[in-house]
Motif scaffolding. Structure first.
Motif, PDB file in Angstrom:
ATOM      1  N   PHE A  86       0.840  -1.205   0.000  1.00  0.00           N
ATOM      2  CA  PHE A  86       0.000   0.000   0.000  1.00  0.00           C
ATOM      3  C   PHE A  86       0.868   1.246   0.000  1.00  0.00           C
ATOM      4  O   PHE A  86       0.639   2.186  -0.747  1.00  0.00           O
ATOM      5  N   ARG A  87       1.877   1.237   0.852  1.00  0.00           N
ATOM      6  CA  ARG A  87       2.728   2.407   1.036  1.00  0.00           C
ATOM      7  C   ARG A  87       3.458   2.751  -0.264  1.00  0.00           C
ATOM      8  O   ARG A  87       3.423   3.878  -0.737  1.00  0.00           O
TER       9      ARG A  87
ATOM     10  N   MET B 258       1.954   6.863  -6.600  1.00  0.00           N
ATOM     11  CA  MET B 258       0.854   7.619  -7.215  1.00  0.00           C
ATOM     12  C   MET B 258       0.884   9.080  -6.832  1.00  0.00           C
ATOM     13  O   MET B 258       0.506   9.953  -7.601  1.00  0.00           O
ATOM     14  N   VAL B 259       1.330   9.340  -5.605  1.00  0.00           N
ATOM     15  CA  VAL B 259       1.296  10.691  -5.069  1.00  0.00           C
ATOM     16  C   VAL B 259       2.430  11.548  -5.619  1.00  0.00           C
ATOM     17  O   VAL B 259       2.260  12.740  -5.873  1.00  0.00           O
TER      18      VAL B 259
ATOM     19  N   LEU C 104       2.859   1.773  -3.362  1.00  0.00           N
ATOM     20  CA  LEU C 104       1.973   2.086  -4.465  1.00  0.00           C
ATOM     21  C   LEU C 104       1.382   3.484  -4.315  1.00  0.00           C
ATOM     22  O   LEU C 104       1.347   4.269  -5.265  1.00  0.00           O
ATOM     23  N   LEU C 105       0.936   3.826  -3.109  1.00  0.00           N
ATOM     24  CA  LEU C 105       0.317   5.128  -2.905  1.00  0.00           C
ATOM     25  C   LEU C 105       1.354   6.242  -3.008  1.00  0.00           C
ATOM     26  O   LEU C 105       1.085   7.294  -3.583  1.00  0.00           O
ATOM     27  N   LEU C 106       2.571   5.991  -2.501  1.00  0.00           N
ATOM     28  CA  LEU C 106       3.644   6.991  -2.648  1.00  0.00           C
ATOM     29  C   LEU C 106       3.975   7.218  -4.113  1.00  0.00           C
ATOM     30  O   LEU C 106       4.184   8.343  -4.555  1.00  0.00           O
TER      31      LEU C 106
END
Lengths: 224, 224
Positions: free
Chosen positions: A189-190, A196-197, A192-194
């Motif tokens: 999660f970390r 994307m961000v 992938l979300l980083l």
């Protein structure tokens, strides 16, 4: 998870005093400390707080009063929240939480004992009991501290709960219940979300990043 | 963003009374309403709350007291949080927020006026002024309501801020500053998260799903 330790003891044993003595010791180590207390009688609020509480009675779910030095939040509940939910919701940015009470909940505990209040509350074998603070000699297999020399207890708490702890957190819950994520899934999660961000406008070098996703499943809510 | 409307008016004009009258009207429409009040004098706390406040003074960043009927949170701050930050942090699960005060902040406002308190506080042209509530006839281009007939005002608020609003939310912030996400990016986060979450153990049909990701960039923090 933010680590939590609760101070337990008989009425009059000095739980609040012990909390107040531990707070500056832990704070001076550079940690952000929250306090959670279990009350049974409700509370009254004076002066400006009075209006906030009036609002909560008048139908608001939450009433908040903001001042330059701090804020107070009053929230109505139909059922008591668990210590875990409380911390996740209201103290998510703390490094450590000191609790008072919650004798029956499963969490690490420190017992405070004073000669005047009778026998000790908990047995040494009690699950999660970490240490005893007592103003008189007691027989215990656990680490024992005097209420007048608490630095070693603060050091023990740091050693057990705070040192080397990862400060990154991925929390997932559905309908208020926490969903356990193993370290591999948390990493996924970390990362992938980083990823994307990072290309987004407005993301500059940061000390702290918070992403909150709140999704309501309207179909299920409409047909329960 | 959770919509917010603030009630403004001169001292003694009846801001709190108007809030208390609007609350049940909005609540009866099925919305979860929070109240945020701007105070200047701080607050005192009585009874059980006293200990919580003692803790906050003694070095806790946050003190929380939990009871079966509700909870109170006291938080120390070095600088006042913006209404947007307050809501994001402490009222993220509300449908709507009614505020009192915040005269200078940019947000939609309702002015309450009473003949006894003198002239009106704001001009009709004031940015964001939505409506006037007055116990005497006043000249205004804005919608005008009597404090004794507030149902049409509750209907106006619902129409403007609540009806047809998406209840899903994706919030991103770095170091307390909100990063704007356009609807496409919000959709991307939402779809990706839902896809990642669905195979996890513990995910049953839900009404509401919350993911919170909190990342601290230790390197930057260590070398500011």
């Amino acid at each position: 998870m933010i680590p939590i330790v609760s101070v337990v003891g008989r009425p009059g044993s000095g739980k609040t005093t012990l909390l107040e003595a531990l707070l500056p010791l832990l704070r001076s180590k550079g940690y952000r400390i929250g306090v959670v207390k279990h009350g049974v009688h409700g509370f009254d609020v004076d002066k400006d707080g009075k209006d906030s509480w009036r609002h909560a009675q008048a139908g608001a779910e939450v009433a908040l009063i903001s001042t330059p030095k701090g804020l107070a939040v009053f929230r109505r509940l139909d059922q008591e929240m668990s210590p875990e939910e409380l911390i996740e919701t209201y103290l998510p940015d703390m490094d450590f939480v000191l609790a008072e009470g919650f004798k029956r909940e499963r969490m690490p505990k420190i017992e405070i004992h004073r000669q005047e209040v009778g026998e000790r509350l908990l047995k040494d074998e009690e699950e999660g009991l970490l240490a005893v603070v007592s103003d008189v000699p007691v027989s215990t297999k656990l680490p024992l501290f005097s209420p007048h020399g608490l630095q070693p207890l603060a050091d023990l708490i740091e050693e057990r709960f705070l040192r080397g702890r990862s400060k990154e957190e991925v929390q997932l819950s559905t309908d208020g219940r926490r969903v356990a994520l193993n370290p591999f899934v948390q990493d996924l999660f970390r990362s992938l979300l980083l990823a994307m961000v990072s290309p987004l406008k407005g993301i500059v070098p940061f000390t702290r990043l918070t992403l909150r996703l709140d999704i309501r499943n309207e179909k299920k809510a409409a047909n329960p």
